[in-house]
Design a protein around this motif. Structure first.
Motif, PDB file in Angstrom:
ATOM      1  N   UNK A   1       0.908  -1.142  -0.121  1.00  0.00           N
ATOM      2  CA  UNK A   1      -0.035  -0.125   0.148  1.00  0.00           C
ATOM      3  C   UNK A   1       0.850   1.350   0.014  1.00  0.00           C
ATOM      4  N   UNK A   2       2.057   1.020   0.795  1.00  0.00           N
ATOM      5  CA  UNK A   2       2.891   2.263   0.624  1.00  0.00           C
ATOM      6  C   UNK A   2       3.876   2.709  -0.385  1.00  0.00           C
ATOM      7  N   UNK A   3       3.771   1.730  -1.497  1.00  0.00           N
ATOM      8  CA  UNK A   3       4.610   1.806  -2.647  1.00  0.00           C
ATOM      9  C   UNK A   3       4.064   2.941  -3.347  1.00  0.00           C
ATOM     10  N   UNK A   4       4.699   4.300  -3.483  1.00  0.00           N
ATOM     11  CA  UNK A   4       4.200   5.183  -4.291  1.00  0.00           C
ATOM     12  C   UNK A   4       5.192   5.570  -5.391  1.00  0.00           C
ATOM     13  N   UNK A   5       4.550   6.051  -6.647  1.00  0.00           N
ATOM     14  CA  UNK A   5       5.296   5.992  -7.881  1.00  0.00           C
ATOM     15  C   UNK A   5       6.239   7.325  -7.710  1.00  0.00           C
ATOM     16  N   UNK A   6       5.342   8.284  -7.364  1.00  0.00           N
ATOM     17  CA  UNK A   6       6.146   9.738  -7.301  1.00  0.00           C
ATOM     18  C   UNK A   6       7.142   9.900  -6.371  1.00  0.00           C
ATOM     19  N   UNK A   7       7.844  10.803  -6.348  1.00  0.00           N
ATOM     20  CA  UNK A   7       8.943  11.116  -5.438  1.00  0.00           C
ATOM     21  C   UNK A   7       8.110  12.084  -4.394  1.00  0.00           C
ATOM     22  N   UNK A   8       8.472  12.115  -3.392  1.00  0.00           N
ATOM     23  CA  UNK A   8       7.780  12.657  -2.416  1.00  0.00           C
ATOM     24  C   UNK A   8       8.523  13.853  -1.926  1.00  0.00           C
ATOM     25  N   UNK A   9       8.129  15.062  -1.985  1.00  0.00           N
ATOM     26  CA  UNK A   9       8.719  16.455  -1.519  1.00  0.00           C
ATOM     27  C   UNK A   9       7.983  16.749  -0.210  1.00  0.00           C
ATOM     28  N   UNK A  10       8.904  16.709   0.582  1.00  0.00           N
ATOM     29  CA  UNK A  10       8.159  17.094   2.271  1.00  0.00           C
ATOM     30  C   UNK A  10       8.797  18.421   2.306  1.00  0.00           C
ATOM     31  N   UNK A  11       7.809  19.325   2.815  1.00  0.00           N
ATOM     32  CA  UNK A  11       8.405  20.642   3.478  1.00  0.00           C
ATOM     33  C   UNK A  11       7.872  20.892   4.992  1.00  0.00           C
ATOM     34  N   UNK A  12       9.083  20.862   5.569  1.00  0.00           N
ATOM     35  CA  UNK A  12       9.111  20.932   7.123  1.00  0.00           C
ATOM     36  C   UNK A  12      10.280  21.486   7.806  1.00  0.00           C
ATOM     37  N   UNK A  13      10.361  22.077   9.060  1.00  0.00           N
ATOM     38  CA  UNK A  13      11.496  22.370   9.604  1.00  0.00           C
ATOM     39  C   UNK A  13      11.463  21.575  11.159  1.00  0.00           C
ATOM     40  N   UNK A  14      10.755  20.611  11.195  1.00  0.00           N
ATOM     41  CA  UNK A  14      10.528  19.786  12.149  1.00  0.00           C
ATOM     42  C   UNK A  14      11.586  18.650  12.278  1.00  0.00           C
ATOM     43  N   UNK A  15      12.654  19.044  13.043  1.00  0.00           N
ATOM     44  CA  UNK A  15      13.733  17.914  12.940  1.00  0.00           C
ATOM     45  C   UNK A  15      13.168  16.386  13.605  1.00  0.00           C
ATOM     46  N   UNK A  16      12.266  16.545  14.492  1.00  0.00           N
ATOM     47  CA  UNK A  16      11.749  15.486  15.102  1.00  0.00           C
ATOM     48  C   UNK A  16      10.993  14.826  14.310  1.00  0.00           C
ATOM     49  N   UNK A  17      10.208  15.250  13.176  1.00  0.00           N
ATOM     50  CA  UNK A  17       9.439  14.587  12.031  1.00  0.00           C
ATOM     51  C   UNK A  17      10.448  14.191  11.205  1.00  0.00           C
ATOM     52  N   UNK A  18      11.342  15.016  10.571  1.00  0.00           N
ATOM     53  CA  UNK A  18      12.195  14.502   9.778  1.00  0.00           C
ATOM     54  C   UNK A  18      12.857  13.222   9.753  1.00  0.00           C
ATOM     55  N   UNK A  19      13.436  13.476  11.111  1.00  0.00           N
ATOM     56  CA  UNK A  19      14.342  12.089  11.611  1.00  0.00           C
ATOM     57  C   UNK A  19      13.418  10.890  11.775  1.00  0.00           C
ATOM     58  N   UNK A  20      12.379  10.960  11.993  1.00  0.00           N
ATOM     59  CA  UNK A  20      11.560   9.825  12.010  1.00  0.00           C
ATOM     60  C   UNK A  20      11.212   9.272  10.579  1.00  0.00           C
ATOM     61  N   UNK A  21      10.853  10.199   9.756  1.00  0.00           N
ATOM     62  CA  UNK A  21      10.747   9.825   8.378  1.00  0.00           C
ATOM     63  C   UNK A  21      11.858   9.195   7.742  1.00  0.00           C
ATOM     64  N   UNK A  22      13.152   9.610   7.974  1.00  0.00           N
ATOM     65  CA  UNK A  22      14.383   9.050   7.490  1.00  0.00           C
ATOM     66  C   UNK A  22      14.639   7.595   7.852  1.00  0.00           C
ATOM     67  N   UNK A  23      13.880   7.372   9.310  1.00  0.00           N
ATOM     68  CA  UNK A  23      14.188   5.962   9.613  1.00  0.00           C
ATOM     69  C   UNK A  23      13.033   5.002   9.365  1.00  0.00           C
ATOM     70  N   UNK A  24      12.112   5.444   8.766  1.00  0.00           N
ATOM     71  CA  UNK A  24      10.605   4.785   8.382  1.00  0.00           C
ATOM     72  C   UNK A  24      10.701   3.924   7.186  1.00  0.00           C
ATOM     73  N   UNK A  25      10.070   2.908   6.985  1.00  0.00           N
ATOM     74  CA  UNK A  25      10.083   2.238   5.766  1.00  0.00           C
ATOM     75  C   UNK A  25       9.614   3.035   4.545  1.00  0.00           C
ATOM     76  N   UNK A  26      10.190   2.260   3.409  1.00  0.00           N
ATOM     77  CA  UNK A  26       9.812   3.031   2.295  1.00  0.00           C
ATOM     78  C   UNK A  26       8.472   3.186   2.296  1.00  0.00           C
ATOM     79  N   UNK A  27       7.560   4.156   1.412  1.00  0.00           N
ATOM     80  CA  UNK A  27       8.301   4.944   0.539  1.00  0.00           C
ATOM     81  C   UNK A  27       8.649   6.376   1.184  1.00  0.00           C
ATOM     82  N   UNK A  28       8.039   6.440   2.480  1.00  0.00           N
ATOM     83  CA  UNK A  28       8.303   7.775   3.107  1.00  0.00           C
ATOM     84  C   UNK A  28       9.773   8.027   3.482  1.00  0.00           C
TER      85      UNK A  28
END
Length: 240
Positions: free
Chosen positions: A44-71
């Motif tokens: 379900x999480x496999x997305x075709x487009x590249x995801x562009x995330x706009x945030x300055x929340x380091x807490x959220x950004x770090x979590x996304x870097x360590x979560x499974x694809x495609x996020x």
């Protein structure tokens, strides 16, 4: 057996110093056994487009870097302008904006999105925000073409929400017009309705008519509620 596996997983998910958990939000630490046991989530999480995330929340950004694809494959930008430039360069159409993780006010961000909705109606963005305050949710929906995703759900829930196609109806009657948006911006800067009518060289009753339509879209019975809403949206901190 489950207790042993849970204890072992917790041991791997803590740092060696102090025993505190890594700064990852929303259960971002997912065990490999969990991924193997639930392959449907990956599909379900496999997305075709590249995801562009706009945030300055380091807490959220770090979590996304360590979560499974495609996020985990998202490219993170500190401001919306950089994400739009990258979209033109890479051809991606999937932009996610974290309204909470921004140093600018919500009203300024929505102003950018309002202009984009008028210039590029085919581009709809995803907004990460809390959905408790219905006044703010109605304002966001009337400001731009967007899909609102609850920021408090787990990252796997965000992946599942992004996997479904956007269903955003481009109905001008349900959104602010250009003239109404100008009135909103001027009221947010403290101008009275008579001053707005004088500046725009328009009859005063036409400004009142536009304000009445704005209140109807936001489902607000009184003008004072709208003024308080603008004050919350214009603040530097997110108004929750």
């Amino acid at each position: 057996m489950r207790v042993v596996l849970r204890r072992e997983r917790r041991r791997r998910n803590v740092t060696p110093v102090g025993g505190s958990r890594l700064p990852l939000p929303h259960y971002a630490l997912v065990d490999r056994l969990d991924l193997l046991a639930n392959p449907a989530t990956n599909q379900v999480a496999s997305l075709g487009d590249r995801l562009l995330l706009v945030t300055q929340d380091n807490y959220l950004a770090t979590g996304i870097r360590y979560c499974p694809p495609s996020l985990a494959c998202s490219t993170i930008f500190p401001c919306l302008e950089d994400a739009l430039d990258a979209r033109q360069k890479w051809g991606s159409s999937h932009i996610i904006i974290d309204l909470n993780g921004s140093t600018t006010s919500v009203l300024d961000t929505l102003h950018q999105l309002h202009l984009i909705s008028q210039q590029q109606p085919e581009l709809a963005v995803d907004l990460l925000t809390e959905v408790d305050d219905r006044e703010i949710v109605h304002f966001i929906e009337a400001s731009c073409l967007c899909r609102i995703i609850d920021r408090r759900i787990t990252l796997s829930g965000v992946q599942q929400a992004l996997a479904f196609p956007r269903v955003v109806f481009n109905n001008p009657r349900t959104r602010f017009s250009r003239q109404e948006w100008q009135i909103i911006r001027l009221m947010a800067h403290g101008m009275t309705l008579r001053n707005i009518a004088t500046q725009q060289n328009r009859p005063y009753h036409r400004i009142i008519y536009r304000l009445t339509r704005i209140l109807a879209l936001l489902k607000l019975p009184k003008r004072q509620q709208f003024i308080r809403l603008l004050q919350r949206l214009s603040g530097n901190a997110f108004p929750y």
